[in-house]
Design a protein around this motif. Sequence first.
Motif, PDB file in Angstrom:
ATOM      1  N   HIS A   1       0.852  -1.197   0.000  1.00 32.96           N
ATOM      2  CA  HIS A   1       0.000   0.000   0.000  1.00 32.96           C
ATOM      3  C   HIS A   1       0.886   1.246   0.000  1.00 32.96           C
ATOM      4  N   HIS A   2       1.599   1.437  -1.085  1.00 28.90           N
ATOM      5  CA  HIS A   2       2.525   2.565  -1.195  1.00 28.90           C
ATOM      6  C   HIS A   2       2.415   3.189  -2.585  1.00 28.90           C
ATOM      7  N   LYS A   3       2.663   4.473  -2.658  1.00 31.41           N
ATOM      8  CA  LYS A   3       2.683   5.155  -3.948  1.00 31.41           C
ATOM      9  C   LYS A   3       4.009   4.941  -4.658  1.00 31.41           C
ATOM     10  N   ARG A   4       5.052   4.678  -3.865  1.00 28.17           N
ATOM     11  CA  ARG A   4       6.395   4.511  -4.425  1.00 28.17           C
ATOM     12  C   ARG A   4       7.102   3.367  -3.700  1.00 28.17           C
ATOM     13  N   VAL A   5       7.853   2.552  -4.450  1.00 35.25           N
ATOM     14  CA  VAL A   5       8.608   1.451  -3.858  1.00 35.25           C
ATOM     15  C   VAL A   5       9.979   1.359  -4.524  1.00 35.25           C
ATOM     16  N   ILE A   6      10.891   0.677  -3.839  1.00 34.90           N
ATOM     17  CA  ILE A   6      12.192   0.336  -4.419  1.00 34.90           C
ATOM     18  C   ILE A   6      12.201  -1.163  -4.680  1.00 34.90           C
TER      19      ILE A   6
ATOM     20  N   GLY B   1       5.131  11.835 -15.468  1.00 30.73           N
ATOM     21  CA  GLY B   1       4.759  10.821 -16.451  1.00 30.73           C
ATOM     22  C   GLY B   1       5.634   9.585 -16.446  1.00 30.73           C
ATOM     23  N   HIS B   2       6.669   9.577 -15.609  1.00 30.17           N
ATOM     24  CA  HIS B   2       7.547   8.410 -15.551  1.00 30.17           C
ATOM     25  C   HIS B   2       7.118   7.480 -14.421  1.00 30.17           C
ATOM     26  N   ALA B   3       7.016   6.184 -14.745  1.00 31.97           N
ATOM     27  CA  ALA B   3       6.597   5.195 -13.751  1.00 31.97           C
ATOM     28  C   ALA B   3       7.777   4.560 -13.035  1.00 31.97           C
ATOM     29  N   ALA B   4       9.008   4.834 -13.501  1.00 29.61           N
ATOM     30  CA  ALA B   4      10.169   4.203 -12.861  1.00 29.61           C
ATOM     31  C   ALA B   4      11.452   4.956 -13.176  1.00 29.61           C
ATOM     32  N   ALA B   5      12.474   4.664 -12.361  1.00 25.83           N
ATOM     33  CA  ALA B   5      13.815   5.221 -12.570  1.00 25.83           C
ATOM     34  C   ALA B   5      14.813   4.073 -12.594  1.00 25.83           C
ATOM     35  N   PHE B   6      15.634   4.024 -13.651  1.00 27.51           N
ATOM     36  CA  PHE B   6      16.642   2.982 -13.831  1.00 27.51           C
ATOM     37  C   PHE B   6      18.008   3.626 -14.068  1.00 27.51           C
ATOM     38  N   ALA B   7      19.051   2.799 -13.951  1.00 30.99           N
ATOM     39  CA  ALA B   7      20.399   3.244 -14.321  1.00 30.99           C
ATOM     40  C   ALA B   7      20.675   2.796 -15.753  1.00 30.99           C
ATOM     41  N   THR B   8      21.114   3.709 -16.605  1.00 30.29           N
ATOM     42  CA  THR B   8      21.386   3.343 -17.996  1.00 30.29           C
ATOM     43  C   THR B   8      22.742   2.640 -18.097  1.00 30.29           C
ATOM     44  N   ASP B   9      22.925   1.945 -19.209  1.00 32.26           N
ATOM     45  CA  ASP B   9      24.179   1.234 -19.433  1.00 32.26           C
ATOM     46  C   ASP B   9      25.228   2.120 -20.097  1.00 32.26           C
ATOM     47  N   CYS B  10      25.003   3.418 -20.111  1.00 35.22           N
ATOM     48  CA  CYS B  10      25.960   4.348 -20.715  1.00 35.22           C
ATOM     49  C   CYS B  10      26.290   5.447 -19.718  1.00 35.22           C
ATOM     50  N   ASP B  11      26.633   5.069 -18.492  1.00 34.71           N
ATOM     51  CA  ASP B  11      26.844   6.117 -17.501  1.00 34.71           C
ATOM     52  C   ASP B  11      28.298   6.249 -17.062  1.00 34.71           C
ATOM     53  N   LEU B  12      28.742   5.503 -16.056  1.00 35.03           N
ATOM     54  CA  LEU B  12      30.075   5.699 -15.498  1.00 35.03           C
ATOM     55  C   LEU B  12      31.189   5.246 -16.445  1.00 35.03           C
TER      56      LEU B  12
ATOM     57  N   PRO C   1      17.212  -3.543 -15.190  1.00 33.77           N
ATOM     58  CA  PRO C   1      16.025  -3.494 -14.330  1.00 33.77           C
ATOM     59  C   PRO C   1      16.187  -4.237 -13.004  1.00 33.77           C
ATOM     60  N   GLY C   2      17.427  -4.486 -12.591  1.00 35.08           N
ATOM     61  CA  GLY C   2      17.663  -5.178 -11.331  1.00 35.08           C
ATOM     62  C   GLY C   2      17.564  -4.280 -10.120  1.00 35.08           C
ATOM     63  N   VAL C   3      17.593  -2.972 -10.352  1.00 34.23           N
ATOM     64  CA  VAL C   3      17.463  -1.974  -9.287  1.00 34.23           C
ATOM     65  C   VAL C   3      16.641  -0.824  -9.858  1.00 34.23           C
ATOM     66  N   PHE C   4      15.508  -0.521  -9.240  1.00 32.22           N
ATOM     67  CA  PHE C   4      14.761   0.635  -9.729  1.00 32.22           C
ATOM     68  C   PHE C   4      13.800   1.154  -8.667  1.00 32.22           C
ATOM     69  N   VAL C   5      13.411   2.405  -8.868  1.00 30.54           N
ATOM     70  CA  VAL C   5      12.391   3.049  -8.047  1.00 30.54           C
ATOM     71  C   VAL C   5      11.137   3.122  -8.893  1.00 30.54           C
ATOM     72  N   ALA C   6       9.988   2.701  -8.338  1.00 23.15           N
ATOM     73  CA  ALA C   6       8.752   2.672  -9.119  1.00 23.15           C
ATOM     74  C   ALA C   6       7.676   3.536  -8.492  1.00 23.15           C
ATOM     75  N   ASP C   7       6.987   4.291  -9.347  1.00 22.48           N
ATOM     76  CA  ASP C   7       5.809   5.052  -8.948  1.00 22.48           C
ATOM     77  C   ASP C   7       4.606   4.158  -9.247  1.00 22.48           C
ATOM     78  N   ILE C   8       4.027   3.577  -8.211  1.00 22.72           N
ATOM     79  CA  ILE C   8       2.962   2.594  -8.394  1.00 22.72           C
ATOM     80  C   ILE C   8       1.709   3.217  -9.019  1.00 22.72           C
ATOM     81  N   SER C   9       1.404   4.440  -8.642  1.00 16.60           N
ATOM     82  CA  SER C   9       0.228   5.110  -9.212  1.00 16.60           C
ATOM     83  C   SER C   9       0.380   5.283 -10.712  1.00 16.60           C
ATOM     84  N   GLU C  10       1.542   5.741 -11.135  1.00 15.52           N
ATOM     85  CA  GLU C  10       1.795   5.947 -12.563  1.00 15.52           C
ATOM     86  C   GLU C  10       1.859   4.609 -13.293  1.00 15.52           C
ATOM     87  N   TRP C  11       2.405   3.602 -12.632  1.00 15.89           N
ATOM     88  CA  TRP C  11       2.487   2.242 -13.195  1.00 15.89           C
ATOM     89  C   TRP C  11       1.081   1.728 -13.526  1.00 15.89           C
ATOM     90  N   LYS C  12       0.167   1.919 -12.571  1.00 14.77           N
ATOM     91  CA  LYS C  12      -1.215   1.480 -12.790  1.00 14.77           C
ATOM     92  C   LYS C  12      -1.877   2.291 -13.897  1.00 14.77           C
TER      93      LYS C  12
END
Length: 356
Positions: free
Chosen positions: A152-157, A180-191, A232-243
């Motif tokens: 019962h959360h709007k946001r989860v990890i 408008g974004h339902a999640a946050a991920f790390a891209t494979d073009c960063d460090l 997608p092994g680590v992400f923050v999700a906005d459950i409301s936006e996901w739904k």
Amino acid sequence: VNRVLLVLLVLMVCLLLHSTLLRASTRPKHSDHWKSVGVAAQVPSVRVSEEDNVVPVIICASEERMGATMATINSVFRNTDASVFFYIVTLRDAVKLTRQYVEKTQLKRIKYKILEFNPMVLRGKVRPDSSRPDLLHPLNFVRFYLPLLDIHHKRVIYLDDDVIVQGDIKDLFDIELKPGHAAAFATDCDLPSTHEMVRSIGMQTTYMGFLDYRKQEVKDLGINPGDCSFNPGVFVADISEWKKQKITKQLEKWMEENFRQNIYSSAMAGGVATPPMLIVFHDKFTTLDPLWHVRHLGWSPDARYSDNVLQEAHLLHWNGPFKPWNYPAVHMDLWERWFIPDPSRKFSLVRPESDS
């Protein structure tokens, strides 16, 4: 007498019908999809809401990798002052083992709930593949069904079980997601350091490494094969936006498409759980700070990160076949400092001097 009995019989039938209709009208209404997922809270029976001001973390616990899950939980718990609530998702056969691991170790202080995932929801969506059977484990697909879990959360990890958190998980939770974004991920073009690791082990960093561009269904997506992929092994999700965006249904569509057309396979870089996420979230996700997902530690038994990178990293991910609880693997000491021995002794470390 017969008339009286007849009247009484009619009255009894009416009462039974009324009672049945009343129960049906007051029964909670769930969709067929919810029933098929069959996710149920097991331990403890508490309801945690947004008002409780906790950081909700979802992590899976398979019977064969239980010690890995507990090491991840321990690293999160020990590196924050925030109130963290762990949703530990497992299969029915491993519920008792999960409970024992928590209650009979130092983890008994954590706040948690065990959720049971019914793998029947994956019927007709995942085809057998012998090249990387570990990637076909039902729990790999829990991340697709976050809104259907008993939370019962709007946001989860969401965290994979092969990560260690060195930073404060509250900082990750507090990331600002773009509208408008339902999640946050790390891209494979960063460090830059990640690029060096990728070059040394031949990992893929673009969509070309995950999708079969010979298939028309993939071509029709219009996704540039050179676009950066994400993990997608680590992400923050906005459950409301996901739904709102019906993300789960979109993911299932591509699982079913692959079941029919084989547009990707677990022989490719990320297995069958990554490509649907890449398709559905293409150009529609917020980018995580790369230090919150320093990965590829499990892709080679030899390729190592520098000490500086390891010290700065907020989160380390041993994605790949060389896990730190097995041997050989790299940076095992960084993982093992968070390991808690299994009280049931079913899970044990594999080390050079050990035959177990």
